[in-house]
Design an enzyme around this catalytic site. Sequence first.
Site, PDB file in Angstrom:
ATOM      1  N   LYS A 116       0.861  -1.188   0.000  1.00 39.32           N
ATOM      2  CA  LYS A 116       0.000   0.000   0.000  1.00 39.32           C
ATOM      3  C   LYS A 116       0.888   1.224   0.000  1.00 39.32           C
ATOM      4  CE  LYS A 116      -4.481   0.710   0.142  1.00 39.32           C
ATOM      5  NZ  LYS A 116      -5.504  -0.236  -0.339  1.00 39.32           N
TER       6      LYS A 116
HETATM    7  P1  NAD Z   1     -13.049   7.204  -3.057  1.00 39.83           P
HETATM    8  O1  NAD Z   1     -12.109   8.322  -2.810  1.00 39.83           O
HETATM    9  O2  NAD Z   1     -13.522   6.940  -4.442  1.00 39.83           O
HETATM   10  O3  NAD Z   1     -14.343   7.376  -2.131  1.00 39.83           O
HETATM   11  C1  NAD Z   1     -14.288   7.595  -0.749  1.00 39.83           C
HETATM   12  C2  NAD Z   1     -15.664   8.088  -0.313  1.00 39.83           C
HETATM   13  O4  NAD Z   1     -15.698   8.205   1.102  1.00 39.83           O
HETATM   14  C3  NAD Z   1     -16.013   9.473  -0.857  1.00 39.83           C
HETATM   15  O5  NAD Z   1     -17.398   9.510  -1.168  1.00 39.83           O
HETATM   16  C4  NAD Z   1     -15.699  10.388   0.323  1.00 39.83           C
HETATM   17  O6  NAD Z   1     -16.429  11.609   0.264  1.00 39.83           O
HETATM   18  C5  NAD Z   1     -16.140   9.510   1.466  1.00 39.83           C
HETATM   19  N1  NAD Z   1     -15.565   9.868   2.752  1.00 39.83           N
HETATM   20  C6  NAD Z   1     -14.283  10.202   3.033  1.00 39.83           C
HETATM   21  N2  NAD Z   1     -14.145  10.482   4.338  1.00 39.83           N
HETATM   22  C7  NAD Z   1     -15.368  10.277   4.898  1.00 39.83           C
HETATM   23  C8  NAD Z   1     -15.879  10.380   6.211  1.00 39.83           C
HETATM   24  N3  NAD Z   1     -15.088  10.736   7.224  1.00 39.83           N
HETATM   25  N4  NAD Z   1     -17.194  10.091   6.425  1.00 39.83           N
HETATM   26  C9  NAD Z   1     -17.989   9.722   5.411  1.00 39.83           C
HETATM   27  N5  NAD Z   1     -17.567   9.605   4.143  1.00 39.83           N
HETATM   28  C10 NAD Z   1     -16.277   9.892   3.897  1.00 39.83           C
HETATM   29  O7  NAD Z   1     -12.331   5.900  -2.444  1.00 39.83           O
HETATM   30  P2  NAD Z   1     -12.691   4.389  -2.727  1.00 39.83           P
HETATM   31  O8  NAD Z   1     -11.763   3.882  -3.771  1.00 39.83           O
HETATM   32  O9  NAD Z   1     -14.158   4.242  -2.891  1.00 39.83           O
HETATM   33  O10 NAD Z   1     -12.216   3.706  -1.352  1.00 39.83           O
HETATM   34  C11 NAD Z   1     -13.064   3.635  -0.215  1.00 39.83           C
HETATM   35  C12 NAD Z   1     -12.560   2.541   0.712  1.00 39.83           C
HETATM   36  O11 NAD Z   1     -12.553   1.296   0.004  1.00 39.83           O
HETATM   37  C13 NAD Z   1     -11.142   2.714   1.241  1.00 39.83           C
HETATM   38  O12 NAD Z   1     -11.052   2.147   2.521  1.00 39.83           O
HETATM   39  C14 NAD Z   1     -10.315   1.876   0.268  1.00 39.83           C
HETATM   40  O13 NAD Z   1      -9.088   1.444   0.832  1.00 39.83           O
HETATM   41  C15 NAD Z   1     -11.266   0.724   0.048  1.00 39.83           C
HETATM   42  N6  NAD Z   1     -11.030  -0.065  -1.164  1.00 39.83           N
HETATM   43  C16 NAD Z   1     -11.029   0.514  -2.398  1.00 39.83           C
HETATM   44  C17 NAD Z   1     -10.817  -0.269  -3.527  1.00 39.83           C
HETATM   45  C18 NAD Z   1     -10.870   0.289  -4.923  1.00 39.83           C
HETATM   46  O14 NAD Z   1     -10.776  -0.505  -5.864  1.00 39.83           O
HETATM   47  N7  NAD Z   1     -11.042   1.581  -5.125  1.00 39.83           N
HETATM   48  C19 NAD Z   1     -10.594  -1.650  -3.386  1.00 39.83           C
HETATM   49  C20 NAD Z   1     -10.620  -2.218  -2.114  1.00 39.83           C
HETATM   50  C21 NAD Z   1     -10.844  -1.408  -1.018  1.00 39.83           C
END
Ligand code: NAD
Length: 425
Positions: A116
Amino acid sequence: MVEAVHAAPQLEWDTPLFRQARTQLEQAIPRAGISEDVAERLRYPERAVILTLPVRMDDGSLRSFPAYRVQHSSVLGPTKGGVRYDEAVNLGECAALAMWMTWKCALLRLPYGGAKGGVRCNPRELSQSELAHVTRRFTSDLAPFIGPGIDIPAPDIATNEQTMAWMMDTYSMQKGYVVPEIVTGKPVSIGGSVFRTEATGAGVVMVIERACERLGWRLPSLTFVVQGFGNVGGVAAGELHEKGARVVAVGDVSGGVYDPAGLDVPTLAEWAREHGSLAGHPAERLSHEGLLEVECDVLVLAAREEQVTAANAGALSCRMVVEGANGPISIEGDAILAERGIPVLPDVLTNAGGVTVSYFEWVQDLSRLFWDRDEIRRRLAEKLGDAFDRVWTLSETEGVSLRNAALISGIRDVAAALDARGIYP
Ligand code: NAD
């Protein structure tokens, strides 16, 4: 005279999130039946890189951005993991997320270890050209430590296809030839895979459907709350809506929106795309805390880590919690949910759709042979279904939580490989 204190210095990645990952590992080790030597090797990351990125801003000034990449285990293959742009990024966070990636890849039987990385910045304050400069300098400084057979980055919080395109271009320019397999989550036009963008959110819903089958629940009769409305939460909410489930509340960094009759998710997604977030949307608003307490059948956590803790786990009003995000429930929060009899679909299983389709993208890039959407969706459903069934069965036979079962399963596979290879030299 003042005496020197010779206490063992704290390791640099020893933060609350890393301790959470370590505690989960320690909880799983006794049941995993692995040797103490193997356990000791898996307790720490193999490699951590700390960088300072000098970036020329649009106003001509120079700013320094701290940046990190942590590789937890290369026992099963090259390491794999996302890159996030966020003000809270630190070494411990990257180390915890890298460790979870190791278990996730092993659980899904992907030939990868976990990694990561990220840049400590506020991405919402940076222009596109500043983001491009940050990304290109990050990639260039990381070049000795990443590679298609070494470590393959992907998108995570606040990074996307464009970020991956800049990374792929920077790495390829340095090599002097095109290297699409250096990152996954790229645009399809440069070797990305169809369905990668939707894969994590769609995979979350595939896992929810499988759990509903086991529990005898009908998805269209259930109500959902989704925290996080980005790549993972936005896609998951859209898929749930499409399948006829009632999404009563969603939230992002600006707070939540609520309609007990069910939200029109596609319209909300359009608003978020246009305005950058749900801010200003005219629906009934909720606070961050209020969103998590809305009465529903299933709460999907798809924003970020440490959202459900000892402080609020008792106030949740749902029948099941789903971890779309990584590490959204603290150790104490987990214990309270277990006491309350609320099952948790754990992150290492539930959000593994992203890394699984990333693996498909890497395989397609290496072979220069591309698959269609239906084939990718079918292969993803197969992989997630197989992992889900193994976790469910292990949880029943060993009488442990789904999280413990997922971790035990992943840890056993990494440990078997490490046992076979031995510890060098
Ligand atoms: P992203 O940036 O696309 O979306 C994050 C979302 O969370 C946004 O809508 C943001 O406004 C919201 N957010 C941020 N802080 C917040 C808070 N304090 N309270 C409420 N909402 C909040 O990111 P993503 O890619 O969707 O990732 C989200 C999670 O999923 C992370 O933990 C990431 O590690 C995990 N993840 C992502 C992927 C991927 O393929 N993108 C894969 C596995 C896991």
